[in-house]
Design a protein around this motif. Structure first.
Motif, PDB file in Angstrom:
ATOM      1  N   SER A  34      51.367 -44.135 -39.697  1.00 56.08           N
ATOM      2  CA  SER A  34      52.065 -45.183 -38.951  1.00 56.08           C
ATOM      3  C   SER A  34      53.239 -45.703 -39.766  1.00 56.08           C
ATOM      4  O   SER A  34      53.216 -45.696 -41.001  1.00 56.08           O
ATOM      5  N   ARG A  35      54.222 -46.154 -39.041  1.00 59.30           N
ATOM      6  CA  ARG A  35      55.403 -46.772 -39.658  1.00 59.30           C
ATOM      7  C   ARG A  35      55.655 -48.068 -38.900  1.00 59.30           C
ATOM      8  O   ARG A  35      55.999 -48.051 -37.711  1.00 59.30           O
ATOM      9  N   LEU A  36      55.463 -49.218 -39.574  1.00 55.33           N
ATOM     10  CA  LEU A  36      55.518 -50.511 -38.916  1.00 55.33           C
ATOM     11  C   LEU A  36      56.728 -51.319 -39.373  1.00 55.33           C
ATOM     12  O   LEU A  36      56.816 -51.691 -40.550  1.00 55.33           O
ATOM     13  N   PRO A  37      57.666 -51.639 -38.472  1.00 53.03           N
ATOM     14  CA  PRO A  37      58.699 -52.620 -38.817  1.00 53.03           C
ATOM     15  C   PRO A  37      58.008 -53.948 -39.114  1.00 53.03           C
ATOM     16  O   PRO A  37      57.159 -54.400 -38.351  1.00 53.03           O
ATOM     17  N   LEU A  38      58.389 -54.579 -40.235  1.00 52.84           N
ATOM     18  CA  LEU A  38      57.581 -55.719 -40.663  1.00 52.84           C
ATOM     19  C   LEU A  38      58.387 -56.974 -40.944  1.00 52.84           C
ATOM     20  O   LEU A  38      57.831 -58.046 -41.094  1.00 52.84           O
ATOM     21  N   GLY A  39      59.685 -56.883 -41.056  1.00 53.00           N
ATOM     22  CA  GLY A  39      60.464 -58.050 -41.448  1.00 53.00           C
ATOM     23  C   GLY A  39      61.289 -57.705 -42.671  1.00 53.00           C
ATOM     24  O   GLY A  39      61.239 -56.590 -43.186  1.00 53.00           O
ATOM     25  N   VAL A  40      62.042 -58.670 -43.154  1.00 54.37           N
ATOM     26  CA  VAL A  40      62.993 -58.398 -44.224  1.00 54.37           C
ATOM     27  C   VAL A  40      62.311 -58.462 -45.592  1.00 54.37           C
ATOM     28  O   VAL A  40      61.694 -59.454 -45.943  1.00 54.37           O
ATOM     29  N   MET A  41      62.397 -57.364 -46.314  1.00 56.60           N
ATOM     30  CA  MET A  41      61.914 -57.228 -47.687  1.00 56.60           C
ATOM     31  C   MET A  41      60.403 -57.432 -47.836  1.00 56.60           C
ATOM     32  O   MET A  41      59.944 -58.332 -48.541  1.00 56.60           O
ATOM     33  N   PRO A  42      59.597 -56.552 -47.204  1.00 61.97           N
ATOM     34  CA  PRO A  42      58.165 -56.564 -47.510  1.00 61.97           C
ATOM     35  C   PRO A  42      57.971 -56.162 -48.966  1.00 61.97           C
ATOM     36  O   PRO A  42      58.603 -55.226 -49.453  1.00 61.97           O
ATOM     37  N   SER A  43      57.078 -56.843 -49.650  1.00 63.46           N
ATOM     38  CA  SER A  43      57.025 -56.724 -51.103  1.00 63.46           C
ATOM     39  C   SER A  43      55.661 -56.264 -51.606  1.00 63.46           C
ATOM     40  O   SER A  43      55.355 -55.082 -51.602  1.00 63.46           O
ATOM     41  N   HIS A  44      54.807 -57.202 -52.016  1.00 63.10           N
ATOM     42  CA  HIS A  44      53.532 -56.865 -52.633  1.00 63.10           C
ATOM     43  C   HIS A  44      52.410 -56.834 -51.595  1.00 63.10           C
ATOM     44  O   HIS A  44      52.575 -57.309 -50.470  1.00 63.10           O
ATOM     45  N   MET A  45      51.260 -56.294 -52.010  1.00 69.68           N
ATOM     46  CA  MET A  45      50.154 -56.143 -51.061  1.00 69.68           C
ATOM     47  C   MET A  45      48.813 -56.388 -51.740  1.00 69.68           C
ATOM     48  O   MET A  45      48.684 -56.352 -52.970  1.00 69.68           O
ATOM     49  N   ALA A  46      47.793 -56.629 -50.898  1.00 72.01           N
ATOM     50  CA  ALA A  46      46.412 -56.756 -51.345  1.00 72.01           C
ATOM     51  C   ALA A  46      45.514 -56.338 -50.189  1.00 72.01           C
ATOM     52  O   ALA A  46      45.845 -56.565 -49.023  1.00 72.01           O
TER      53      ALA A  46
END
Length: 337
Positions: A143-155
């Motif tokens: 999947s490829r999800l548009p998410l908003g400007v500058m998605p950064s870190h994750m958990a």
């Protein structure tokens, strides 16, 4: 969505090694246990002998290597080259190149779900989240999800059902359902959110506010901020101190590191006297030393945790970012890499 298999190798191990030797970068000393440092500003990684604390080799990477992640079986360390749109797999002990995987677009931050089924990448430059199915060797785009400007870190949650992502420009935290691969919700958390840390029992998410001077404590099940913890300006990224209670957060603007008590959710002390721009951190296996990259100083530093003092700095490349130990202290809470 149709899966696109992206496991084509652009070089074999022998070819990659030949390239490095021909370029004059590799050092024979690199057979020892090394600390691996990504120099995002000059497309190299530095090999630092942990015992002697000397740089023993430099290896070219792709453009803008920012973050790294060991594979679930610990056989490879993945270097994510965000501008080159590829992944570089290296030996986690020596830093020798094993293979390359092309066609991974804008892999700024990477992470594996705890069940090892998914590898997720945040596209800081392309403003999206990419989810790949992982079979232990190959990657297939799911999947490829548009998410908003500058998605950064994750958990991730430990049940591998949800991945959380910070969106730096909109100041939001997003929750993505890994089963449906859709955005479940977004919530405002503050100015320029970056690093994420899950507290024991998965009760709260800690969010480093790089545009402010605190860590936000988020009750993610109810989507609300329950507290803020004062740190220093530019609260950015986290590293467990593996004592069952404390986590360090780097304050990139203040050039300090704060120690947060995960039980009381308070700042119990700051490490000062650092070089500019502390960012990613790693803990030695004996838990005595915290190594840190200084993004604005072309150095890494070593902090003695018994005194909370910077005891040594080591010159590396421009804009050092990710850092990894082969024999690093284990992370007892999820998503601490």
């Amino acid at each position: 969505m149709r899966n696109f298999f992206l496991s084509r190798l652009t070089s074999t191990l022998a070819a990659g090694a030949a390239l490095v030797v021909a370029a004059g970068f590799f050092s024979p000393v690199a057979q020892a246990n090394n600390v691996i440092v990504l120099n995002s500003g000059e497309a190299t990684l530095s090999l630092v002998d942990e015992a002697t604390r000397q740089v023993v080799g430099t290896i070219p990477t792709g453009k803008e290597p920012h973050h790294l992640m060991v594979t679930p079986d610990n056989s490879s360390l993945i270097v994510a080259n965000s501008v080159s749109n590829n992944l570089m797999f290296v030996d986690p002990k020596t830093g020798k190149v094993q293979r390359w995987v092309e066609g991974i677009e804008d892999p700024y931050q990477i992470g594996f779900s705890p069940d090892h089924k998914w590898m997720v990448t945040t596209g800081l430059r392309l403003d999206r989240l990419d989810i790949y199915h992982y079979d232990g060797h190959n990657l297939a785009l799911a999947s490829r999800l548009p998410l908003g400007v500058m998605p950064s870190h994750m958990a991730f949650t430990t049940d591998s059902k949800t991945v959380f992502v910070t969106l730096q420009v909109s100041g939001e935290l997003a929750a993505i359902d890994l089963n449906t691969q859709q955005v479940k919700w977004k919530m405002k958390v503050g100015k320029v959110p970056a690093g994420l840390w899950m507290t024991p029992g998965e009760k709260y998410l800690l969010v480093g506010m790089t545009g402010a001077d605190y860590v936000a404590v988020v009750d993610w099940k109810n989507q609300k901020i329950v507290k803020t913890i004062p740190t220093g300006k530019g609260a950015h990224n986290f590293r467990s101190l593996v004592d069952g209670r404390h986590v360090a957060v780097s304050n990139r603007v203040a050039s300090t590191i704060s120690i947060i008590d995960e039980d009381t959710l308070t700042n119990v002390g700051d490490i000062t006297g650092l070089m500019p721009g502390p960012d990613d951190m790693e803990l030695s296996a004996d838990r005595r030393y915290l190594w840190v990259t200084f993004r604005f100083a072309k150095h890494i530093g070593i902090i003695d945790l018994s005194t909370r003092k910077l005891i040594q700095t080591i010159a590396v490349g421009r804009s050092p970012h990710g850092i990894y130990f082969f024999d690093r202290a284990p992370v007892t809470a999820p998503n601490g890499a």
